[in-house]
Design a protein around this motif. Structure first.
Motif, PDB file in Angstrom:
ATOM      1  N   ASN A 181     -22.664   3.319 -12.154  1.00 54.65           N
ATOM      2  CA  ASN A 181     -21.747   2.735 -11.322  1.00 54.65           C
ATOM      3  C   ASN A 181     -21.512   1.191 -11.588  1.00 54.65           C
ATOM      4  OD1 ASN A 181     -19.854   2.150  -9.202  1.00 54.65           O
ATOM      5  ND2 ASN A 181     -20.610   3.940  -8.003  1.00 54.65           N
ATOM      6  N   PHE A 182     -20.698   0.644 -10.834  1.00 55.66           N
ATOM      7  CA  PHE A 182     -20.690  -0.840 -11.402  1.00 55.66           C
ATOM      8  C   PHE A 182     -21.896  -1.496 -11.373  1.00 55.66           C
ATOM      9  CE2 PHE A 182     -16.137  -0.088 -12.251  1.00 55.66           C
ATOM     10  CZ  PHE A 182     -15.642   0.455 -10.956  1.00 55.66           C
TER      11      PHE A 182
ATOM     12  N   TYR B 256      -3.631  -1.046  -8.104  1.00 52.88           N
ATOM     13  CA  TYR B 256      -4.358   0.067  -7.219  1.00 52.88           C
ATOM     14  C   TYR B 256      -5.466  -0.818  -6.409  1.00 52.88           C
ATOM     15  CZ  TYR B 256      -7.689   3.862  -6.483  1.00 52.88           C
ATOM     16  OH  TYR B 256      -8.224   4.908  -6.009  1.00 52.88           O
ATOM     17  N   CYS B 257      -5.860  -1.983  -6.926  1.00 52.68           N
ATOM     18  CA  CYS B 257      -6.940  -2.959  -6.231  1.00 52.68           C
ATOM     19  C   CYS B 257      -6.242  -3.849  -5.242  1.00 52.68           C
ATOM     20  CB  CYS B 257      -7.623  -3.698  -7.167  1.00 52.68           C
ATOM     21  SG  CYS B 257      -6.577  -5.161  -7.907  1.00 52.68           S
TER      22      CYS B 257
ATOM     23  N   ALA C 229     -11.857  -2.029  -3.218  1.00 50.46           N
ATOM     24  CA  ALA C 229     -10.752  -1.475  -3.198  1.00 50.46           C
ATOM     25  C   ALA C 229     -10.231  -0.879  -1.819  1.00 50.46           C
ATOM     26  CB  ALA C 229     -10.423  -0.517  -4.101  1.00 50.46           C
TER      27      ALA C 229
ATOM     28  N   ARG D 198      -7.822   7.807   4.870  1.00 50.19           N
ATOM     29  CA  ARG D 198      -6.962   8.447   3.878  1.00 50.19           C
ATOM     30  C   ARG D 198      -6.687   9.860   4.259  1.00 50.19           C
ATOM     31  NH1 ARG D 198      -6.057   6.358  -0.665  1.00 50.19           N
ATOM     32  NH2 ARG D 198      -5.956   8.244  -1.679  1.00 50.19           N
TER      33      ARG D 198
ATOM     34  N   LYS E  81      -7.879   2.104  -0.785  1.00 51.84           N
ATOM     35  CA  LYS E  81      -8.344   3.047  -2.089  1.00 51.84           C
ATOM     36  C   LYS E  81      -9.730   3.139  -2.118  1.00 51.84           C
ATOM     37  CE  LYS E  81      -3.889   2.899  -3.307  1.00 51.84           C
ATOM     38  NZ  LYS E  81      -2.968   3.911  -2.599  1.00 51.84           N
ATOM     39  N   PHE E  82      -9.894   4.068  -2.658  1.00 47.59           N
ATOM     40  CA  PHE E  82     -11.348   4.409  -3.313  1.00 47.59           C
ATOM     41  C   PHE E  82     -11.618   4.009  -4.669  1.00 47.59           C
ATOM     42  CE2 PHE E  82     -15.405   6.801  -4.062  1.00 47.59           C
ATOM     43  CZ  PHE E  82     -15.244   7.496  -5.107  1.00 47.59           C
ATOM     44  N   GLY E  83     -12.596   3.179  -4.914  1.00 48.35           N
ATOM     45  CA  GLY E  83     -12.924   2.879  -6.304  1.00 48.35           C
ATOM     46  C   GLY E  83     -14.180   2.919  -6.823  1.00 48.35           C
ATOM     47  N   CYS E  84     -15.372   2.947  -6.111  1.00 53.41           N
ATOM     48  CA  CYS E  84     -16.727   3.271  -6.324  1.00 53.41           C
ATOM     49  C   CYS E  84     -17.511   3.843  -5.456  1.00 53.41           C
ATOM     50  CB  CYS E  84     -17.061   1.843  -6.747  1.00 53.41           C
ATOM     51  SG  CYS E  84     -17.612   0.628  -5.244  1.00 53.41           S
TER      52      CYS E  84
ATOM     53  N   ASP F 220      -3.211   9.434  -4.255  1.00 56.49           N
ATOM     54  CA  ASP F 220      -2.475   9.388  -2.836  1.00 56.49           C
ATOM     55  C   ASP F 220      -1.709  10.761  -2.886  1.00 56.49           C
ATOM     56  OD1 ASP F 220      -1.856   5.862  -3.620  1.00 56.49           O
ATOM     57  OD2 ASP F 220      -3.455   6.952  -2.275  1.00 56.49           O
TER      58      ASP F 220
ATOM     59  N   CYS G 203     -16.637  -2.755  -5.500  1.00 57.34           N
ATOM     60  CA  CYS G 203     -15.223  -2.913  -6.000  1.00 57.34           C
ATOM     61  C   CYS G 203     -14.290  -3.614  -4.876  1.00 57.34           C
ATOM     62  CB  CYS G 203     -14.475  -1.761  -6.595  1.00 57.34           C
ATOM     63  SG  CYS G 203     -14.015  -0.504  -5.407  1.00 57.34           S
TER      64      CYS G 203
ATOM     65  N   LEU H 222      -9.878   1.397 -12.300  1.00 61.17           N
ATOM     66  CA  LEU H 222     -10.332   1.431 -10.840  1.00 61.17           C
ATOM     67  C   LEU H 222      -9.873   2.415 -10.145  1.00 61.17           C
ATOM     68  CD1 LEU H 222     -12.007  -0.664  -9.276  1.00 61.17           C
ATOM     69  CD2 LEU H 222      -9.859  -1.665  -8.111  1.00 61.17           C
TER      70      LEU H 222
ATOM     71  N   VAL I 266     -19.615   2.657  -3.353  1.00 60.93           N
ATOM     72  CA  VAL I 266     -20.966   2.013  -3.142  1.00 60.93           C
ATOM     73  C   VAL I 266     -20.587   0.445  -2.702  1.00 60.93           C
ATOM     74  CG1 VAL I 266     -22.154   3.391  -4.528  1.00 60.93           C
ATOM     75  CG2 VAL I 266     -21.232   1.562  -5.389  1.00 60.93           C
TER      76      VAL I 266
ATOM     77  N   PHE J 169      -0.279   6.313  -5.934  1.00 61.16           N
ATOM     78  CA  PHE J 169      -1.176   6.772  -7.119  1.00 61.16           C
ATOM     79  C   PHE J 169      -1.454   8.208  -7.239  1.00 61.16           C
ATOM     80  CE2 PHE J 169      -1.554   2.260  -8.631  1.00 61.16           C
ATOM     81  CZ  PHE J 169      -1.097   1.763  -7.523  1.00 61.16           C
TER      82      PHE J 169
ATOM     83  N   PRO K 263      -3.103   6.315   3.163  1.00 59.01           N
ATOM     84  CA  PRO K 263      -3.474   6.250   1.920  1.00 59.01           C
ATOM     85  C   PRO K 263      -3.527   4.690   1.221  1.00 59.01           C
ATOM     86  CG  PRO K 263      -1.302   7.199   1.849  1.00 59.01           C
ATOM     87  CD  PRO K 263      -1.554   6.869   3.276  1.00 59.01           C
ATOM     88  N   GLY K 264      -3.033   3.865   2.025  1.00 55.67           N
ATOM     89  CA  GLY K 264      -3.049   2.322   1.337  1.00 55.67           C
ATOM     90  C   GLY K 264      -4.247   1.727   0.973  1.00 55.67           C
TER      91      GLY K 264
ATOM     92  N   GLY L 241       0.824  -1.158  -0.027  1.00 57.44           N
ATOM     93  CA  GLY L 241       0.148   0.001  -0.100  1.00 57.44           C
ATOM     94  C   GLY L 241       0.905   1.253  -0.022  1.00 57.44           C
TER      95      GLY L 241
ATOM     96  N   TRP M 189     -12.444   7.395   3.966  1.00 54.33           N
ATOM     97  CA  TRP M 189     -12.049   8.745   3.801  1.00 54.33           C
ATOM     98  C   TRP M 189     -11.441   9.272   5.078  1.00 54.33           C
ATOM     99  CZ3 TRP M 189     -10.883  10.129  -0.612  1.00 54.33           C
ATOM    100  CH2 TRP M 189     -11.749   9.612  -1.762  1.00 54.33           C
TER     101      TRP M 189
ATOM    102  N   ARG N  24     -16.947   7.714  -8.689  1.00 50.23           N
ATOM    103  CA  ARG N  24     -17.206   6.563  -9.785  1.00 50.23           C
ATOM    104  C   ARG N  24     -18.237   6.986 -10.741  1.00 50.23           C
ATOM    105  NH1 ARG N  24     -14.006   3.834 -12.352  1.00 50.23           N
ATOM    106  NH2 ARG N  24     -12.901   3.513 -10.444  1.00 50.23           N
TER     107      ARG N  24
END
Lengths: 728, 155
Positions: A659-660, B98-99, B45, B26, B35-38, A211, B43, A351, B40, A208, B32-33, A204, B23, A433
């Motif tokens: 969204n997904f 990222y994931c 992450a 983060r 992660k934000f992906g969706c 970050d 995902c 992602l 909802v 990115f 910050p390891g 981690g 959040w 997203r």
């Protein structure tokens, strides 16, 4: 001609954390040099303690180019690979890709573009280190060998480390054309070892775009209208400005940025705004109107011709189509086949959502983010801030998935606009997203119509092809080659490599303003589906084996034949299929790269099970074979998502896939056994990053037809069949 | 001010109670390891451990964490590499990466309750999204890590 030069830039040495006496060399393509002063591209530095720092010129988004480019340099340098540290680049003309003549990471041309220059860079550095050793040891250069960061004089059993030699080497003249290592002596290129960035990515600690952080950073969330070019107003701005943590609310392209002390506070304030579009290029858009525009363009928009391109020849050969000849050939053909195929708009759905940071301070602008196009980003950032380019620094982080989306600079523009509203602070703008979907630059939807003419013995004589859909060049106001259609829509609609006489490609641009862009494999993402489905249908109409039918047209392309033979061998292609089982094949090709895929399926009623996927891939010299295999199986999975479920929807003047939950992604349970075998048909590298994507959709629909299922001409497959969990 | 236990330490934040734990980690706690992906919960992450179980932290408001123990990817290796992380490197799992924080947290939680999961059990438990398509190597890495963990627990 590339130029190599030693570098004596103190700020660079300090910035890289190197002490005095380091040897720093850059390689700059001729086009990057300016007025005699040494400028450098991929940067290589040897420190006094023997540590080697390589600044990689390309972005890293999981395709492994940072590692691959570093290996190319280190191979020739003969340093101790364990002492090599790879650093992210920044925007600088000196980093440009020698073939693309821009600094960008796209189009699967990074390894192929930098390969020759970086070998020379490593070799030149090795040469001056050996020269320095020769002087120090008072022996001829010919009596010295270099390996693993040491120069050795075997006769007197003396050795000097690169660190000890760096200072002396740094004042020696670099050879203009150093001899390169023969491939038989490679110890890094073509070998297998874990990439250096894996450790950071499992703990981690890899940085990115999302970050990016510094003391005092502010976060921006967005409230957006339906389109980046929509004119919008919003109510609630004054109230939002008073919400906890909010520092500013500022207009950005197509909406507003709310800048606050944390993302959640920014998002709550942004969500409180009610944004209305005063006008929008996609006002009233919905799925039916999109379909109408695409279908209608065949009749309402004059066709633009596109030549048959032979990309396997250097330089590429363009043969204009001859409509009269094709019409005549089709009229005379004993057998004809017509088919129409359609594919929808596709989302990138990386992602890591869109994100970028910027800071305007003391007359200088810093931009830092997950960028595929740092040079273009720097230009637009300078323009927006009213600064000369020299006052703008653009730095790259790891990219959490690019696939072409982060090549575009629209999100950089918005991030800079937000940052200009809070000068003195780093401002990080994060798209949700939902916003990442809504503001995507989609792979356009297309419809293709073919008429094939076959001889009495069923050999292909002629293929007339037409395609309708949006032009990416038109949306981005880019000039394409004159007098022909947009290559991203029309190229390879009929494969140039198949040997039959009369081919015609014509393109009808659809009149739509949906944001569109480059989606991993671009033109082949739709045209491989179209072309390889049509060839398959032609073969089946002739009651011929589809693989043998292709083979018969590839006599001039032994590398294409080789991947087809290999994938046939991998899957026992010729063996009888059990009832309800089918196999489908598809060929695709790119710069110095050939890919054959076979998919095996079971079809029972409407239930589809993917049994296995086999891929034979020849990319010439694979710098990092494990990474190449990963790119191929990953590209197959990426393309599989599109084939099975990929479809972006539009309603009420906006993107409605939110969204997904609306855009189903492939997960672990959807992946069958995937086998990738690498062949090497060339001594130089070929295109890898996009090569796995195009073949999966046609191979899959071909397999379904082979299994006795329907011939699917319209993606996604889930609209027709029920997708089961894949075979384990 | 809310107090919560993160990676074995007591931490404080003045984030609003409705702030997703993701959040808080983060933006407020410098972690910050994750992660934000969706946003909802689809995902994965954002997967962390809460009292040892895999939880999608974008779905947990700060106000609901209470006294439960949160642990993130940053603390997984306890200063070194957790066997799952080591297996992830040995099998060369990550591409963009990222994931992978969320993936590793999900895999670690699975192996804690099921040291030798079948492929079917892995499929049922690991539903995180990887857009780069590293799934085949994830399966291999989970098997690899499971074997390492069982071996070391037998010593």
């Amino acid at each position: 001609m590339d130029s190599l030069s030693t570098v004596d830039r103190r700020s660079l040495l300090i910035g890289l954390g190197l002490g005095a006496g380091a040897l720093v060399i850059g390689a700059a393509p001729a086009s990057a040099q300016a007025g005699g002063s040494a400028r450098f591209g991929a940067m290589l530095a040897v420190a006094v303690d023997g540590g080697v720092t390589i600044v990689c010129p390309s972005s890293e988004m999981g395709q492994g180019t940072q590692e691959a480019l570093a290996r190319i340099i280190a191979e020739e340098l003969d340093c101790d690979w364990s002492r090599v540290i790879i650093r992210q680049p920044w925007a600088d003309r000196a980093f440009i890709n020698p073939v693309a003549k821009r600094q960008l990471t796209a189009n699967s041309m990074t390894v192929t573009g930098y390969y020759p220059m970086l070998r020379r860079l490593g070799a030149a550095a090795r040469a001056v280190l050996v020269d320095a050793a020769a002087a120090r040891l008072q022996v001829p250069v010919g009596e010295l060998t270099a390996a693993r960061g040491q120069v050795r004089h075997a006769a007197s059993n003396r050795a000097l480390g690169y660190g000890e030699l760096a200072a002396a080497a740094s004042v020696l003249p670099l050879p203009a054309d150093p001899p390169l290592k023969p491939a038989t002596n490679f110890t890094l290129i073509g070998k297998r070892s874990p990439r250096k960035d894996l450790s950071a990515k499992v703990t981690g600690s890899a940085e990115f775009g999302i970050d990016v952080h510094e003391e005092g950073i502010l976060i921006a969330a967005l409230a957006l209208g339906p389109h980046r070019h929509a004119r919008v107003t919003a109510s609630g701005i004054e109230a939002a400005r008073t919400m906890p943590g909010v520092k500013a609310v500022a207009p950005v392209n197509g909406g507003f940025a709310v800048i606050a002390t944390s993302f959640w506070r920014a998002k709550k304030a942004a969500d409180s705004l009610k944004v209305t579009a005063v006008d929008s290029p996609i006002a009233g858009i919905n799925d039916a109107k999109v379909a109408q525009a695409i279908a209608g363009a065949f009749d309402s928009v004059p066709a633009q011709p596109f030549p048959d391109v032979d990309i396997t020849s250097t330089p590429q050969r363009f043969t204009p189509g001859n409509p009269e000849a094709v019409t005549k050939a089709l009229a005379a053909a004993p057998h004809r086949l017509e088919a129409e195929y359609s594919v929808p708009y596709l989302a990138h759905a990386a992602l890591e959502p869109l994100v970028c940071s910027a800071r305007l301070k003391d007359g200088e602008l810093l931009v830092r983010g997950p960028l595929q196009a740092p040079e273009a980003s720097r230009d637009i950032a300078a323009s927006l801030a009213g600064l000369p380019v020299e006052k703008v620094r653009v730095e790259m982080t790891f990219i959490g998935g690019g696939f072409g989306r982060k090549w575009s600079i629209d999100f950089v523009e918005v991030a800079v606009q937000a940052a200009l509203a809070a000068p003195g602070h780093m401002v990080k703008t994060i798209w949700t997203r939902e916003q990442d979907f809504a503001q995507d630059e989609f792979r356009p939807g297309f419809t293709a119509r073919y008429t094939a003419g076959m001889a009495a013995d069923d050999k292909l004589l002629a293929m007339d092809s037409r395609i309708s859909g949006q032009s990416i060049n038109q949306f981005h106001k880019r000039k394409g080659p004159p007098g022909q259609g947009d290559p991203s829509a029309a190229a390879m609609l009929v494969y140039g490599v198949y040997d039959f006489p009369d081919k015609l490609i014509r393109y009808h641009p659809a009149d739509l303003s949906i944001p569109v862009g480059f989606w991993r494999s671009v033109t082949l993402s739709q045209n491989a589906f179209f072309a390889e489905s049509m060839i398959d249908e032609v073969a089946r109409a002739a009651k011929a084996d589809p693989l043998a039918y292709r083979r018969a047209m590839l006599a001039k392309h032994p590398r294409g034949l080789a991947v087809l033979e290999k994938v046939a061998e991998m899957t026992g292609w010729s063996a009888k299929r059990a009832k309800g089982r089918g196999r489908g094949v598809a060929l695709s090709y790119a710069d110095n790269a050939w890919c054959a895929q076979v998919v095996e399926v079971s079809v029972k009623g409407k239930a589809l099970t993917i049994e296995r996927i086999a891929c034979a891939f020849d990319c010439g010299l694979a710098i990092d074979p494990a990474s190449v295999e990963a790119q191929m199986s990953g590209g197959i999975i990426f393309g599989l998502q599109a084939a099975l479920w990929g479809e972006v929807h539009f309603a009420d003047g906006a993107v409605s896939s939110a969204n997904f939950s609306d855009y189903r992604m492939v997960t672990l349970a959807d992946v069958p056994p995937i086998e990738v075998v690498l062949l090497q048909g060339s001594d130089r590298p070929g295109s890898v990053g996009e090569s796995g994507v195009p073949g999966i959709a046609p191979a899959l629909v071909n397999a379904i037809a082979d299994a006795g299922g329907p011939r699917i001409r319209k993606l996604p497959i889930a609209a027709v069949l029920e997708i089961q969990e894949a075979r384990a | 001010m809310t107090e919560l236990s993160v990676n074995g330490k007591s931490r404080n934040t003045d984030a609003d109670a409705d702030t997703p734990l993701l959040w808080v980690l983060r933006d407020d706690l410098g972690l910050p390891g994750t992660k934000f992906g969706c946003g909802v919960g689809l995902c994965g992450a954002c997967t962390v451990h809460i009292d040892g179980e895999a939880v999608r932290s974008c779905q947990v408001p700060l106000g609901e964490v209470g006294e439960r123990k949160v642990s993130t990817i940053e603390a997984l290796g306890e200063g070194g590499l957790h066997p799952v992380q080591a297996a992830w490197i040995a099998e060369q799992v990550p591409q963009c990466g990222y994931c992978q924080s969320g993936m590793i947290m999900a895999a670690t939680a699975l192996l804690k309750v099921n040291p030798k999961p079948s492929v079917a059990e892995i499929r049922a438990a690991i539903t995180n999204i990887c857009r780069c398509g590293t799934y085949p190597r994830i399966v291999a890495a989970i098997a690899h890590a499971g074997a390492d963990l069982r071996e070391s627990s037998q010593r």
